[in-house]
Design an enzyme around this catalytic site. Structure first.
Site, mmCIF file in Angstrom:
data_model
loop_
_atom_site.group_PDB
_atom_site.id
_atom_site.type_symbol
_atom_site.label_atom_id
_atom_site.label_comp_id
_atom_site.label_asym_id
_atom_site.label_seq_id
_atom_site.Cartn_x
_atom_site.Cartn_y
_atom_site.Cartn_z
ATOM 1 N N GLN A 137 0.878 -1.173 0.000
ATOM 2 C CA GLN A 137 0.000 0.000 0.000
ATOM 3 C C GLN A 137 0.912 1.219 0.000
ATOM 4 O O GLN A 137 1.465 1.592 1.032
ATOM 5 C CB GLN A 137 -0.941 0.012 1.205
ATOM 6 C CG GLN A 137 -1.756 1.285 1.372
ATOM 7 C CD GLN A 137 -2.603 1.617 0.145
ATOM 8 O OE1 GLN A 137 -3.105 0.731 -0.523
ATOM 9 N NE2 GLN A 137 -2.745 2.897 -0.147
ATOM 10 N N GLN A 139 0.239 4.515 -1.140
ATOM 11 C CA GLN A 139 -0.315 5.844 -0.845
ATOM 12 C C GLN A 139 -0.321 6.076 0.663
ATOM 13 O O GLN A 139 -0.652 5.160 1.423
ATOM 14 C CB GLN A 139 -1.747 5.943 -1.385
ATOM 15 C CG GLN A 139 -2.292 7.353 -1.372
ATOM 16 C CD GLN A 139 -3.736 7.412 -1.909
ATOM 17 O OE1 GLN A 139 -4.517 6.495 -1.689
ATOM 18 N NE2 GLN A 139 -4.078 8.483 -2.594
ATOM 19 N N PRO A 264 -6.208 -2.127 4.544
ATOM 20 C CA PRO A 264 -6.708 -1.048 5.401
ATOM 21 C C PRO A 264 -7.770 -0.153 4.778
ATOM 22 O O PRO A 264 -8.407 0.625 5.491
ATOM 23 C CB PRO A 264 -5.443 -0.232 5.707
ATOM 24 C CG PRO A 264 -4.558 -0.459 4.519
ATOM 25 C CD PRO A 264 -4.815 -1.887 4.115
ATOM 26 N N GLY A 266 -11.030 0.563 1.614
ATOM 27 C CA GLY A 266 -12.044 -0.096 0.804
ATOM 28 C C GLY A 266 -11.448 -0.525 -0.512
ATOM 29 O O GLY A 266 -11.645 -1.651 -0.980
ATOM 30 N N GLY A 267 -10.704 0.378 -1.122
ATOM 31 C CA GLY A 267 -10.058 0.071 -2.384
ATOM 32 C C GLY A 267 -8.873 0.986 -2.595
ATOM 33 O O GLY A 267 -8.744 2.018 -1.940
ATOM 34 N N GLU A 269 -6.758 2.574 -6.014
ATOM 35 C CA GLU A 269 -6.923 2.728 -7.451
ATOM 36 C C GLU A 269 -5.681 2.448 -8.270
ATOM 37 O O GLU A 269 -5.442 3.115 -9.298
ATOM 38 C CB GLU A 269 -7.419 4.143 -7.748
ATOM 39 C CG GLU A 269 -6.465 5.272 -7.361
ATOM 40 C CD GLU A 269 -6.591 5.787 -5.945
ATOM 41 O OE1 GLU A 269 -6.110 6.891 -5.672
ATOM 42 O OE2 GLU A 269 -7.190 5.089 -5.098
ATOM 43 N N HIS A 293 -16.064 3.829 -7.758
ATOM 44 C CA HIS A 293 -15.159 4.866 -7.265
ATOM 45 C C HIS A 293 -13.737 4.624 -7.758
ATOM 46 O O HIS A 293 -13.089 5.535 -8.293
ATOM 47 C CB HIS A 293 -15.193 4.882 -5.733
ATOM 48 C CG HIS A 293 -14.334 5.943 -5.119
ATOM 49 N ND1 HIS A 293 -14.812 7.183 -4.783
ATOM 50 C CD2 HIS A 293 -13.020 5.948 -4.780
ATOM 51 C CE1 HIS A 293 -13.834 7.912 -4.276
ATOM 52 N NE2 HIS A 293 -12.727 7.175 -4.253
ATOM 53 N N GLU A 294 -13.256 3.399 -7.593
ATOM 54 C CA GLU A 294 -11.877 3.108 -7.997
ATOM 55 C C GLU A 294 -11.713 3.188 -9.519
ATOM 56 O O GLU A 294 -10.662 3.625 -10.014
ATOM 57 C CB GLU A 294 -11.450 1.729 -7.478
ATOM 58 C CG GLU A 294 -11.597 1.530 -5.970
ATOM 59 C CD GLU A 294 -10.947 2.628 -5.142
ATOM 60 O OE1 GLU A 294 -9.970 3.233 -5.605
ATOM 61 O OE2 GLU A 294 -11.427 2.877 -4.028
ATOM 62 N N HIS A 297 -11.294 6.723 -10.603
ATOM 63 C CA HIS A 297 -9.927 7.215 -10.393
ATOM 64 C C HIS A 297 -9.065 7.066 -11.654
ATOM 65 O O HIS A 297 -8.019 7.718 -11.767
ATOM 66 C CB HIS A 297 -9.260 6.456 -9.250
ATOM 67 C CG HIS A 297 -9.385 7.118 -7.915
ATOM 68 N ND1 HIS A 297 -8.963 8.412 -7.681
ATOM 69 C CD2 HIS A 297 -9.875 6.651 -6.726
ATOM 70 C CE1 HIS A 297 -9.188 8.719 -6.408
ATOM 71 N NE2 HIS A 297 -9.736 7.674 -5.818
ATOM 72 N N GLU A 316 -9.869 13.003 -4.871
ATOM 73 C CA GLU A 316 -10.994 12.309 -4.255
ATOM 74 C C GLU A 316 -12.344 12.989 -4.451
ATOM 75 O O GLU A 316 -13.362 12.321 -4.591
ATOM 76 C CB GLU A 316 -10.716 12.085 -2.767
ATOM 77 C CG GLU A 316 -9.524 11.189 -2.495
ATOM 78 C CD GLU A 316 -9.677 9.782 -3.078
ATOM 79 O OE1 GLU A 316 -10.795 9.417 -3.495
ATOM 80 O OE2 GLU A 316 -8.669 9.054 -3.117
ATOM 81 N N ASP A 373 -1.687 11.392 5.547
ATOM 82 C CA ASP A 373 -2.878 10.634 5.938
ATOM 83 C C ASP A 373 -3.808 11.450 6.829
ATOM 84 O O ASP A 373 -4.989 11.117 6.973
ATOM 85 C CB ASP A 373 -2.477 9.347 6.663
ATOM 86 C CG ASP A 373 -2.111 8.232 5.695
ATOM 87 O OD1 ASP A 373 -2.418 8.381 4.495
ATOM 88 O OD2 ASP A 373 -1.518 7.228 6.126
ATOM 89 N N TYR A 381 -13.296 13.963 0.081
ATOM 90 C CA TYR A 381 -14.207 13.173 -0.727
ATOM 91 C C TYR A 381 -15.564 13.862 -0.904
ATOM 92 O O TYR A 381 -16.004 14.101 -2.041
ATOM 93 C CB TYR A 381 -14.439 11.806 -0.073
ATOM 94 C CG TYR A 381 -13.233 10.916 -0.002
ATOM 95 C CD1 TYR A 381 -13.111 9.811 -0.832
ATOM 96 C CD2 TYR A 381 -12.213 11.149 0.912
ATOM 97 C CE1 TYR A 381 -12.014 8.957 -0.766
ATOM 98 C CE2 TYR A 381 -11.110 10.313 0.983
ATOM 99 C CZ TYR A 381 -11.021 9.224 0.149
ATOM 100 O OH TYR A 381 -9.925 8.397 0.218
ATOM 101 N N ARG A 552 -10.001 -3.161 7.809
ATOM 102 C CA ARG A 552 -10.350 -1.953 7.061
ATOM 103 C C ARG A 552 -10.523 -0.786 8.029
ATOM 104 O O ARG A 552 -11.365 -0.820 8.931
ATOM 105 C CB ARG A 552 -11.626 -2.182 6.250
ATOM 106 C CG ARG A 552 -11.977 -1.032 5.314
ATOM 107 C CD ARG A 552 -13.191 -1.384 4.469
ATOM 108 N NE ARG A 552 -13.621 -0.245 3.681
ATOM 109 C CZ ARG A 552 -14.712 -0.234 2.921
ATOM 110 N NH1 ARG A 552 -15.474 -1.334 2.856
ATOM 111 N NH2 ARG A 552 -15.047 0.847 2.237
#
Length: 602
Positions: A137, A139, A264, A266-267, A269, A293-294, A297, A316, A373, A381, A552
């Protein structure tokens, strides 16, 4: 004379050649991207599950964090390098000596324990229970923990990679992927479109592939591949709808990888290969807005990228707006209105909780010296989406869609600042009269929600409100009441209940209506929040199991936060977290450590 240059990734052209400069200085990167940028990365890594280590080389330029640098080469000859003293948030600056004629830099390295981008899962933590699993991960600023690279969203590069892993496992990246297992465990990847470092992704595990058509499919562990294939069957229609709205899909294939539950988010991209949580597999396709959503992106974020993490809303807010348009096109406006209404209520709660004068409720943020973060809230969003919705309502959908399509086209494969978008908006969309109607600067640069924030009405959710009022007033509510309901009806029903409920009321929801047995993660999390608020102890076994098996952050963070509000709840939370923590990704651990004051508690 040799000069010291701060870098990030792989292929470095001569310093005296004219380079394309990034559009903004990035406060979250050590790289000197205003002077030198990378064009291409060549990555060669060995995946060692026994040592939980990636080792090999990257040929390019670099930021780094928690990496063991072994040696550096410039155009094939060993050269000197230095690592600065590490910063606890941003890591170390890697300085490699080069000449003005240097074309390539190669760095040999291996990752160290605690590399935050990497999650090494034991076989027991997977759906199949037989093979281990690895996923990354990157990002926002975690790419530097597994690749020494110019780790900034303002720097884009193409890449190729060779990954060697155990022969029984399949390797996938955010690149062109194979769909079959390689008997020798060696996989070659190519990403021909330039991407920023946070979209670098790698996964290794026991995986199978299900194709929907020549454009898209889903990867998952054998134990859940059939469920995943059913759940995401609308992906081809989503790609068609998105392309009709805002231009051709520019990334070749669009595939989804369903990860183990410790993921961690939902998705994520990652281009060509969205990472998705298994918590969206509800069995009724009611949570597939995450895939919309993804996919969105692929235009807002991947194609046109925020130049710095202060501009995060450009990724976002646009994507959340685009997601709703995809959902409306496929499932109809009543359905998308449900999603919008729920999201707007969540946004209002976030602003209320944070405080409407809190600077972090602005769209354009000031995150200098902080972890990016900190900016991952509903503000980027949902406030971003509502701002774009207001613009659509002001100028009309036809003009707005044409504007947005041109925006994506003209800025394709580029990074954009908030100031650049504001200028483009004023020059290419808004008339003088419309500029008076929409206070753009207030929406972008001021905290809180402006008075002209659009409202959303959902006739479908009124059914849930009516049922909640009936339940509170003592009228009979049965399974028949819920006939035809989606996940969103149930969420709104529970959110429409008063915070304080009697144990008898909770018992009725539990035993008569089966709320405590629901496996849908969204509904389950909302139900457990009700139980914590009212100390409904019969649900705590369910609560412990949920916290132990789901990583998550969206779900576990509010549960731990509510538990931490009382001494007894915090004691319970610490006991569970002591065991559950090792199964969470570093992103989730960081959030929960702060809530539970874990350093002090341990």
């Amino acid at each position: 004379m040799r000069t010291a240059v701060f870098f990030s990734v792989i292929l470095l052209f001569a310093c005296n050649q004219k380079q394309e400069k990034t559009s903004a200085s990035d406060p979250h990167s050590f790289s000197n991207s205003q002077e030198v940028i990378i064009r291409h990365l060549s990555l060669n890594l060995n995946v060692d599950f026994n040592e939980k280590k990636l080792s090999g080389f990257a040929e390019f330029t670099l930021d780094s964090r928690n990496l063991q640098i072994e040696k550096a080469e410039a155009d094939g000859e060993e050269t000197s390098f230095q690592l600065s003293e590490p910063d606890s948030t941003f890591g170390s600056c890697l300085i490699v000596s080069i000449t003005p004629q240097t074309k390539k830099v190669k760095v040999y390295y291996h990752t160290l324990p605690g590399a935050e981008a990497l999650q090494w899962l034991s076989a027991e933590q997977t759906a199949g229970g037989v093979h281990p699993f690895l996923f990354t991960q990157s990002q926002a600023i975690l790419a530097r923990t597994w690749i020494p690279i110019q780790d900034s969203p303002g720097v884009r590069f193409t890449y190729d990679a060779t990954i060697t892993c155990p022969p029984s496992l399949m390797a996938l990246m955010s690149a062109e992927n194979d769909t079959v297992l390689h008997a020798d465990g060696i996989y070659h990847f190519n990403m021909p479109q330039p991407v920023p470092s946070y979209l670098m992704a790698l996964a290794v595990g026991d995986l199978r592939f299900h194709a929907y058509d020549h454009r898209c499919g889903v990867y998952a562990e054998p134990a859940i591949i059939d469920k995943a294939a059913y759940e995401f069957a609308d992906m081809p229609a989503m790609i068609d709808s998105a392309s009709q709205l805002y231009g051709d899909y520019r990334w070749g294939r669009y595939d989804v990888l369903v990860l183990p539950p410790s993921f961690p988010f939902g998705g994520m991209e990652n281009p060509r290969l969205t990472f998705a949580t298994p918590t969206v597999i509800a069995g009724d396709r009611s949570l597939t807005s995450l895939i919309a959503h993804e996919l969105a992106h692929s235009w807002s974020g991947n194609l046109v990228t925020n130049a710095t993490w202060n501009d995060f809303w450009l990724n976002e807010g646009f994507t959340t707006y685009f997601e709703m348009r995809i959902m409306e096109k496929i499932y109809g406006k009543p359905y998308s209105d449900m999603l919008s209404k729920i999201s707007l209520e969540e946004l209002k709660n976030t602003v209320k909780e944070m405080g409407d004068t809190n600077p972090d409720t602005r769209l354009f943020l000031d995150l200098k010296g902080r972890n990016p973060d900190d900016g991952v809230t509903d503000i980027a969003y949902e406030k971003g989406r509502m701002f774009l919705t207001l613009l659509e309502q002001t100028v009309g959908r036809e003009r707005w869609d044409a504007f947005l399509k041109n925006y994506f086209s003209e800025h394709a494969f580029k990074s954009v600042t908030t100031a650049q978008f504001e200028k483009y908006l004023n020059n290419h969309l808004l008339t003088d009269d419309e500029k008076k109607k929409v206070n753009v600067k207030q929406w972008i640069y001021q905290p809180g929600l402006p008075d002209d924030c659009p409202e959303v009405v959902s006739d479908e959710l009124r059914k849930a409100e009516t049922a909640a009022n009936d339940f509170v007033s003592g009228k009979e509510v049965t399974h028949e009441t819920f006939k035809g309901w989606t996940t969103h009806h149930y969420l709104h029903f529970m959110r429409s209940l008063p915070e304080k409920l009697s144990l008898g009321q909770l018992y009725y929801l539990d035993k008569n209506l089966g709320f405590n047995a629901v496996q849908n993660a969204e509904i389950r999390c909302q139900w457990l929040q009700l139980c914590i608020k009212n100390e409904y102890r019969p649900a705590y076994e369910n609560l412990e199991n949920f916290l132990m098996t789901v990583g998550r952050r969206k779900f576990v963070r509010p549960l731990y936060k509510q538990l931490a509000a009382t001494p007894a709840g915090k004691e319970f939370a610490l006991k569970v977290y002591e065991t559950a923590r090792t199964g969470y990704h570093a992103v989730t651990r960081q959030s929960i450590d702060e809530i539970l004051e874990w350093k002090e508690a341990s």
